[in-house]
Enzyme design. Structure first.
Site, PDB file in Angstrom:
ATOM      1  CB  CYS A  79      -0.899   0.042   1.225  1.00 47.18           C
ATOM      2  SG  CYS A  79      -2.153  -1.212   1.181  1.00 47.18           S
ATOM      3  CB  ILE A  80       3.678   2.554   1.459  1.00 43.40           C
ATOM      4  CG1 ILE A  80       4.192   1.261   2.071  1.00 43.40           C
ATOM      5  CG2 ILE A  80       2.698   3.239   2.404  1.00 43.40           C
ATOM      6  CD1 ILE A  80       5.175   1.455   3.168  1.00 43.40           C
TER       7      ILE A  80
END
Lengths: 103, 167
Positions: A102-103
């Site tokens: 997610c990053i």
């Protein structure tokens, strides 16, 4: 699982267009996949692709931050090389699975 | 009349009004995630959320150890509120949270803001809150584009496929 012929080789791809088997990837294939994403591939792209493939081979998590710290490109340049969604595009062109980070 | 047409998300406007580690990171992770997907992204910091973009405060964010029923001890036992009142506990818990995030390659706040703007995201400070806390443009991170009014912010949230997210 679908079959697709790119750069004169037939490879297996998933429904999102990612290669099922990263060992089927070749530089020519990468260039063709880049074209499909609207990218004219350069040596700089290949440097990033090498970094991504190495990282995935080692089983490490791939993040935008990691690419930014690779010493090849900073994050801004990464966005410029693969405009829009850089991590998704770059992994697709590199023939590795879609990143789950997610990053 | 309704249609079944599917509009992809084109723009997100995220509002961060709180200054604890978890509130700020929720906004930053949502914002950076949107930028990574090629979604146009604007983040508006207001009230205590301004700490996240204030040079003096951005590296000193804490998580509250009082009044948080979801707080657990390492191992999963409930975290007694009275323990959270002791000096140094909040700092210790906050340091631990930051360490756990760093292990997941989640960057510190200043670097996170840089990542968002590097991908084309925009960061704004709320004019009213800035006046209230007596903060000027120079007090904010260089990644902050401007200090704007609520009206200016809403004006940026136009267009089909835009969502406003209040974290």
């Amino acid at each position: 699982m679908a079959q697709k012929t790119i750069a004169n080789v037939t490879v297996s791809i998933n429904e999102e267009g990612y290669l099922e088997n990263m060992s089927e990837w070749t530089k020519e294939l990468g260039s063709e996949l880049a074209k499909e994403e609207g990218i004219d591939i350069t040596d700089k792209h290949f440097e990033v692709i090498d970094f991504i493939r190495n990282k995935v081979e080692k089983g490490e998590t791939l993040t935008i931050r990691a690419v930014g710290k690779s010493g090849i490109v900073n994050i801004k340049e990464f966005y410029q090389l693969f405009p829009g969604a850089p991590l998704k595009k770059a992994t697709k062109i590199s023939g590795v699975p879609k990143p789950t980070s997610c990053i | 009349m309704t249609t079944n047409e599917d509009y992809p998300l084109k723009k997100v406007c995220i509002i961060c009004a709180k200054g604890s580690i978890e509130d700020v990171y929720a906004s930053l992770i949502m914002a950076n995630g949107a930028v990574m997907e090629g979604i146009e992204t604007k983040v508006f910091f207001t009230f205590f959320g301004l700490d996240a973009i204030t040079k003096k405060q951005m590296k000193k964010l804490h998580t509250g150890t009082i009044g948080n029923p979801a707080m657990r001890m390492p191992g999963g036992l409930p975290f007694p509120t009275i323990l959270g009142m002791l000096p140094g506990v909040e700092a210790g818990v906050s340091a631990m949270m930051k360490k756990q995030m760093a292990d997941l390659d989640i960057p510190p706040v200043d670097e996170f803001l840089e990542m968002i703007t590097a991908g084309g995201g925009e960061i704004y400070a709320c004019k009213l809150a800035a006046e209230m806390f007596k903060l000027k443009k120079k007090d904010f991170s260089d990644e902050v584009s401007d200090i704007i009014t609520v009206g200016d912010f809403y004006a940026m949230c136009n267009g089909q496929g835009t969502q406003i997210i209040f974290t």
